[in-house]
Design a protein around this motif. Structure first.
Motif, mmCIF file in Angstrom:
data_model
loop_
_atom_site.group_PDB
_atom_site.id
_atom_site.type_symbol
_atom_site.label_atom_id
_atom_site.label_comp_id
_atom_site.label_asym_id
_atom_site.label_seq_id
_atom_site.Cartn_x
_atom_site.Cartn_y
_atom_site.Cartn_z
ATOM 1 N N THR A 145 0.896 -1.261 -0.012
ATOM 2 C CA THR A 145 -0.052 0.017 -0.110
ATOM 3 C C THR A 145 0.814 1.297 -0.074
ATOM 4 O O THR A 145 0.603 2.255 -0.542
ATOM 5 N N TRP A 184 1.385 2.136 -3.424
ATOM 6 C CA TRP A 184 0.191 2.846 -4.166
ATOM 7 C C TRP A 184 0.214 4.078 -3.758
ATOM 8 O O TRP A 184 0.023 5.085 -4.596
ATOM 9 N N GLU A 221 -1.815 -0.480 -11.590
ATOM 10 C CA GLU A 221 -1.276 -1.971 -11.600
ATOM 11 C C GLU A 221 -0.081 -2.013 -12.472
ATOM 12 O O GLU A 221 0.884 -2.479 -12.201
ATOM 13 N N LEU A 273 2.565 0.443 -11.239
ATOM 14 C CA LEU A 273 3.279 0.162 -10.316
ATOM 15 C C LEU A 273 4.309 -0.968 -10.554
ATOM 16 O O LEU A 273 5.257 -1.094 -10.144
#
Ligand code: ATP
Ligand code: MG
Length: 425
Positions: free
Chosen positions: A26, A29, A317, A320
Motif C-alpha cells: 500500500t 500505491w 497496476e 506500479l
C-alpha cells in the motif's frame, strides 16, 4: 473448522506489505497516488469523483456496441428491485462525460478534471490484466486545439519522470473525424473483403460493424495483410491534417519523443483525431501503461452541447509493476517504535507517544507486554528508524532511551522533555 473464503478471481487485496507474487505494498500505491495527484494539480486539473455504477446503456452508447468492452467484458445486470439495467464501470470517460452534461460543468467555460479509482472488466486474467483494476484518468472539456492533448502527454511525461520511470515509448496516431473515418471504413472494408480467407472469426464479425478494430488485431496470421492495408492518414482532410501537424509540433517543442503507429486505433469507439498510447517493453504483452485521445463528439452524443474534449486513462497496476521494475520503493514505517516494559512504563507509554505525535512524529506503541528483548525484535521488524525504550526506572527518572535501529549510533538516555529534540537530530 469453517470453510475459508477467498477473493474472486481477478480481484485482489492490496496489503500493507504487498501481496504474494510481488504485488506492491500500500505504501507504493500511496506514493503513486500522491505523485499523480500533485502532478495533475500542477496542470490545473481538478478532482472529480464518480459512481462505480452507471446505466449499462451509457457504456453501450459511448464505448460502442462492437467493442471488446461492451461485447464481452462488462459486468452488467438487471437490478432485481426496479429492473434498471446497470453496470460496473469498465472505464472512466463515459461516467465523467455523463456528469459534465448532467451538471452543465462547462457552462462557465472549459474544464479540466481528473479521477482515480477501480474499473471492472471481465477479462482473461493474466499478468497486468485484472478484472478489477485501477486507473488514473484525466479529461479536458471545451478545448478544441491540439495543445490540450499535447499538454496531457507532457503531464504524463512529467509523471513518469517523478515516479522514476524511464524508457516508455509514446506512440501516436490520428484517426480523423467521423466523416473521414466513414470514408476510410468503406475503403478498409473493400480491402479486407479481398482477403476474406485470411480474416479470423473476430475480424469477420467486425468487418462491417467496426473494421478499424481489425487493424488492432494481434493475430499473427493477419499481420502482413494488415500491414499492407490502406492508411487512415491518406483519407484525412485539411483540418484533420492541420490538427495532427499541430499536435506533433507541440510535442516536438516540448522535447517529447514519439513514434507514429498507423495501426493504433484504440479499443473504444468515441475517439477521433489524436490518439496515443504510452508503451513499455518491460511488462510483456500488457505493455500499454496509459492510453487516450480526443473525443470531440462524445459530449453531444450523450445529450450535451457540442464540446470538444480529450483525455486519457492510466493503468495503475501496470505503472506500479514498472515502478517496482525500476526499483522504486516506498515505506509506511513509523518514525518511532515505543518499547515499554513494566507496569508504570505501560501506563506512561501512550502519553509519551502523544507528546511525540504532537511534535509531528509517527509512533507505534508496543502493546501486549513481553520482555525488552522480544519487544526490540518487534521494533526492528516495524521498520521504525528509532526504538524509544521506556522501563519503570526511566519513568521514575523522567527519562527515556533512544536506540537508532537503522545504521550506526549508540543507545543513549535523555530526559523526556528533550526526547523530541533528540529524535529530530
Ligand atoms: P488493453 O489493450 O491492454 O486491453 P485497453 O485498450 O483495453 O488495453 P484502455 O481502455 O485504453 O485499455 O485503458 C487504459 C489503460 O488501463 C490501459 O492502457 C491499461 O494500462 C489499463 N488497463 C486496461 N484494462 C486493464 C486490465 N484489465 N487490467 C489492468 N490494467 C488495465
Ligand atoms: Mg482491453
Amino acid at each position: 473448522m469453517a470453510d475459508k473464503f477467498q477473493s474472486i478471481k481477478g480481484f485482489y487485496d492490496v496489503l500493507p506489505d504487498g501481496g504474494p507474487d510481488g504485488r506492491p505494498s500500500t505504501a507504493l500505491w500511496h506514493h503513486l497516488e500522491d505523485v499523480a495527484r500533485r502532478v495533475m494539480g500542477m496542470y490545473g486539473y481538478r478532482n472529480i469523483r464518480l459512481p462505480l455504477v452507471e446505466q449499462t446503456h451509457l457504456f453501450v452508447r459511448s464505448v460502442g456496441e462492437h467493442t471488446d468492452i461492451v461485447e464481452k467484458e462488462m459486468y452488467a445486470w438487471e437490478d432485481a428491485l426496479n429492473g434498471d439495467r446497470i453496470a460496473l464501470r469498465p472505464e472512466g470517460t463515459a461516467g465523467c462525460v455523463r456528469a459534465v452534461v448532467e451538471h452543465s460543468l462547462t457552462y462557465n467555460g472549459p474544464q479540466r478534471v481528473w479521477y482515480m479509482g477501480p474499473m471492472f472488466r471481465h477479462e482473461n486474467v493474466q499478468k497486468g490484466r485484472q478484472r478489477q483494476f485501477h486507473q488514473v484518468g484525466a479529461e479536458a472539456f471545451g478545448y478544441a486545439g491540439p495543445e490540450t492533448e499535447a499538454e496531457q502527454i507532457i503531464m504524463l511525461a512529467r509523471l513518469w519522470r517523478e515516479l522514476g520511470i524511464t524508457d516508455v515509448e509514446l506512440q501516436i496516431n490520428t484517426i480523423g473525424d467521423a466523416e473521414e473515418r466513414h470514408a476510410y471504413r468503406q475503403t478498409l472494408i473493400a480491402y479486407f473483403e479481398q482477403h476474406m480467407d485470411l480474416l479470423d472469426e473476430d475480424a469477420r464479425r467486425r468487418l462491417h460493424a467496426n473494421p478499424l478494430r481489425i487493424l488492432d488485431s494481434k493475430n499473427p496470421r493477419m499481420q502482413a495483410m494488415i500491414e499492407a492495408a490502406p492508411k487512415m492518414f491518406d483519407a484525412l482532410g485539411e483540418e484533420s491534417r492541420a490538427h495532427y501537424e499541430g499536435f506533433c509540433e507541440h510535442l516536438r517543442a516540448a522535447g517529447i519523443d514519439f513514434v507514429l503507429n498507423t495501426r493504433l486505433v484504440r479499443g473504444l469507439d468515441y475517439y477521433n483525431r489524436s490518439v496515443f498510447e504510452w508503451v513499455t517493453t518491460k511488462l510483456g504483452a500488457q505493455g500499454t501503461i496509459a492510453a487516450g485521445g480526443r473525443y470531440d463528439t462524445l459530449v453531444e452524443s450523450l445529450g450535451g452541447k457540442p464540446t470538444p474534449a480529450c483525455g486519457f486513462g492510466m493503468g495503475m497496476e501496470r505503472v506500479l509493476m514498472l515502478m517496482q521494475d525500476y526499483g522504486v520503493t516506498a515505506t509506511d514505517a513509523p518514525h518511532v517504535y515505543l518499547v515499554n516494559a513494566g507496569e508504570a512504563a505501560q501506563r506512561a507509554a501512550p502519553l509519551l507517544a502523544e507528546r511525540l505525535r504532537d511534535g509531528g512524529l509517527s509512533v507505534s506503541v508496543h502493546a501486549g507486554g513481553g520482555s525488552f528483548k522480544s519487544q526490540m525484535k518487534k521494533a526492528d521488524g516495524s521498520g521504525a528508524a528509532f526504538a524509544v525504550i521506556l522501563g519503570d526506572d526511566e519513568v521514575a527518572a523522567g527519562t527515556a532511551a533512544i536506540k537508532p535501529l537503522r545504521g550506526q549510533g549508540e543507545q543513549r538516555t535523555v530526559a523526556q522533555t528533550e526526547l523530541l529534540a533528540a529524535l529530530a537530530e
